[in-house]
Design a protein around this motif. Structure first.
Motif, PDB file in Angstrom:
ATOM      1  N   UNK A 163       0.863  -1.187   0.000  1.00 38.97           N
ATOM      2  CA  UNK A 163       0.000   0.000   0.000  1.00 38.97           C
ATOM      3  C   UNK A 163       0.895   1.231   0.000  1.00 38.97           C
ATOM      4  N   UNK A 164       0.320   2.369  -0.397  1.00 36.84           N
ATOM      5  CA  UNK A 164       1.039   3.628  -0.246  1.00 36.84           C
ATOM      6  C   UNK A 164       1.221   3.916   1.244  1.00 36.84           C
ATOM      7  N   UNK A 165       2.351   4.488   1.610  1.00 37.39           N
ATOM      8  CA  UNK A 165       2.638   4.740   3.021  1.00 37.39           C
ATOM      9  C   UNK A 165       1.566   5.611   3.656  1.00 37.39           C
ATOM     10  N   UNK A 166       1.045   6.588   2.910  1.00 32.37           N
ATOM     11  CA  UNK A 166       0.033   7.481   3.481  1.00 32.37           C
ATOM     12  C   UNK A 166      -1.274   6.759   3.794  1.00 32.37           C
ATOM     13  N   UNK A 167      -1.456   5.561   3.255  1.00 30.29           N
ATOM     14  CA  UNK A 167      -2.669   4.781   3.505  1.00 30.29           C
ATOM     15  C   UNK A 167      -2.489   3.711   4.571  1.00 30.29           C
ATOM     16  N   UNK A 168      -1.322   3.656   5.210  1.00 34.73           N
ATOM     17  CA  UNK A 168      -1.043   2.631   6.218  1.00 34.73           C
ATOM     18  C   UNK A 168      -1.492   3.115   7.590  1.00 34.73           C
ATOM     19  N   UNK A 169      -2.540   2.527   8.158  1.00 37.23           N
ATOM     20  CA  UNK A 169      -2.893   2.864   9.541  1.00 37.23           C
ATOM     21  C   UNK A 169      -1.781   2.401  10.491  1.00 37.23           C
ATOM     22  N   UNK A 170      -1.664   3.063  11.615  1.00 35.99           N
ATOM     23  CA  UNK A 170      -0.644   2.692  12.580  1.00 35.99           C
ATOM     24  C   UNK A 170      -0.827   1.249  13.031  1.00 35.99           C
TER      25      UNK A 170
ATOM     26  N   UNK B 277      -3.988  -6.729   3.274  1.00 36.20           N
ATOM     27  CA  UNK B 277      -4.403  -5.579   2.472  1.00 36.20           C
ATOM     28  C   UNK B 277      -5.900  -5.338   2.646  1.00 36.20           C
ATOM     29  N   UNK B 278      -6.685  -6.383   2.558  1.00 42.70           N
ATOM     30  CA  UNK B 278      -8.140  -6.240   2.661  1.00 42.70           C
ATOM     31  C   UNK B 278      -8.559  -5.822   4.070  1.00 42.70           C
ATOM     32  N   UNK B 279      -7.808  -6.204   5.057  1.00 39.72           N
ATOM     33  CA  UNK B 279      -8.140  -5.869   6.447  1.00 39.72           C
ATOM     34  C   UNK B 279      -7.808  -4.430   6.789  1.00 39.72           C
ATOM     35  N   UNK B 280      -6.692  -3.923   6.287  1.00 43.72           N
ATOM     36  CA  UNK B 280      -6.186  -2.652   6.784  1.00 43.72           C
ATOM     37  C   UNK B 280      -6.311  -1.465   5.810  1.00 43.72           C
ATOM     38  N   UNK B 281      -6.356  -1.705   4.507  1.00 46.35           N
ATOM     39  CA  UNK B 281      -6.181  -0.605   3.551  1.00 46.35           C
ATOM     40  C   UNK B 281      -7.514  -0.159   2.959  1.00 46.35           C
ATOM     41  N   UNK B 282      -7.878   1.079   3.217  1.00 50.40           N
ATOM     42  CA  UNK B 282      -9.080   1.697   2.650  1.00 50.40           C
ATOM     43  C   UNK B 282      -8.686   2.387   1.345  1.00 50.40           C
ATOM     44  N   UNK B 283      -8.383   1.583   0.343  1.00 50.31           N
ATOM     45  CA  UNK B 283      -7.831   2.129  -0.892  1.00 50.31           C
ATOM     46  C   UNK B 283      -8.851   2.952  -1.678  1.00 50.31           C
ATOM     47  N   UNK B 284     -10.134   2.672  -1.501  1.00 47.04           N
ATOM     48  CA  UNK B 284     -11.151   3.414  -2.253  1.00 47.04           C
ATOM     49  C   UNK B 284     -11.234   4.869  -1.813  1.00 47.04           C
ATOM     50  N   UNK B 285     -10.764   5.166  -0.593  1.00 46.92           N
ATOM     51  CA  UNK B 285     -10.758   6.545  -0.106  1.00 46.92           C
ATOM     52  C   UNK B 285      -9.414   7.228  -0.307  1.00 46.92           C
TER      53      UNK B 285
END
Length: 275
Positions: free
Chosen positions: A88-95, A191-199
């Motif tokens: 994922x892009x770093x800006x999309x990685x939750x802590x 990826x499916x658990x953590x990344x809100x890629x649509x936003x």
């Protein structure tokens, strides 16, 4: 005396090939897996398979205890191998996503290693082999989480190598690069658990680049080698009187190792941005 080795992440890929090959070479192999079902499968084919999940501290202590009970308290080698990716892009990685991947790719490794070190120290000998990555030497876009864990592993292992050398303990890094495993597929649930890629502001890049690459089987990558290539490096590290600090496996790893020595950071950025 038959030498013993504990290998983690043996359900498939690198760990499984290493376990089978070293057993055939006469080692007493303990092929640990995260899931009990995978341990049972390996036991069915004649391997010793304690359950060790890096995210489960109790399983680390219990699994190692089973190993030591079977060897009379001795362990000649540890091969830390189990890990997963999170693209994922770093800006999309939750802590919490970074905490999760560091638990499985770094903190759990450290927990198991710390429990093994006193055993090897009392023996006056031992090998701790860490399965790192090309991304422990370099970096790629969309691989920030995994790259961070492997850079942390590289730094910690370098320090361990000099600290443990007087105790007769060799610390070795293996740098695989592209290997034919289920690694990419195994990263999808995270990826499916953590990344809100649509936003994400990078949504179009996810749709046209990252997601098709993750979900579609495009065949082997360029320069991809089978898991046996990693096992070959592992054997060299285990059987060498004075093992090298690092063993490169694939051409991309040699390329990355060379570039980081000869190029400036800006030049590295320019090369990597084109990949």
């Amino acid at each position: 005396m038959q030498k013993s080795i504990l290998i983690t992440g043996c359900s498939s890929g690198i760990g499984l090939d290493a376990a089978r090959t070293l057993k055939a070479r006469g080692w007493q192999v303990f092929a640990s897996c995260r899931q009990q079902a995978d341990c049972d499968r390996l036991i069915g084919e004649g391997l010793k398979a304690p359950r060790i999940d890096y995210c489960d501290p109790d399983s680390i202590g219990t699994g190692l205890g089973e190993v030591l009970a079977a060897t009379g308290g001795r362990l000649d080698a540890l091969f830390n191998n189990g890990a997963h990716g999170l693209n994922a892009a770093v800006e999309d990685l939750p802590v919490e996503a970074l905490r999760d991947i560091f638990e499985s790719n770094f903190f759990g490794w450290h927990d198991l290693t710390r429990q093994v070190i006193p055993i090897m120290r009392s023996q006056g000998a031992g090998h701790i082999v860490q399965c790192s990555s090309t991304l422990g030497l370099s970096y790629l876009g969309w691989r920030g989480a995994y790259t961070a864990t492997k850079h942390a592993l590289e730094g910690l292992s370098d320090v361990m190598r000099i600290e443990l050398a007087p105790a007769g303990i060799h610390v070795v890094l293996i740098e695989p690069g592209p290997i034919t495993t289920r690694f990419r597929k195994n990263g999808i649930p995270y990826f499916e658990r953590f990344i809100d890629w649509k936003s994400s502001p990078r949504r179009a890049d996810y749709e046209t680049g990252l997601i098709p690459r993750m979900y579609q089987d495009g065949g082997p990558d360029r320069f991809e080698l089978p898991p046996s290539a990693v096992t070959h490096a592992l054997i060299r590290a285990l059987e060498a009187t004075r093992p090298k600090p690092r063993y490169y496996v694939t051409l991309p790893t040699w390329f990355a190792g060379t570039l980081r020595r000869v190029l400036s950071t800006r030049a590295m950025d320019a090369v990597i941005s084109r990949l």
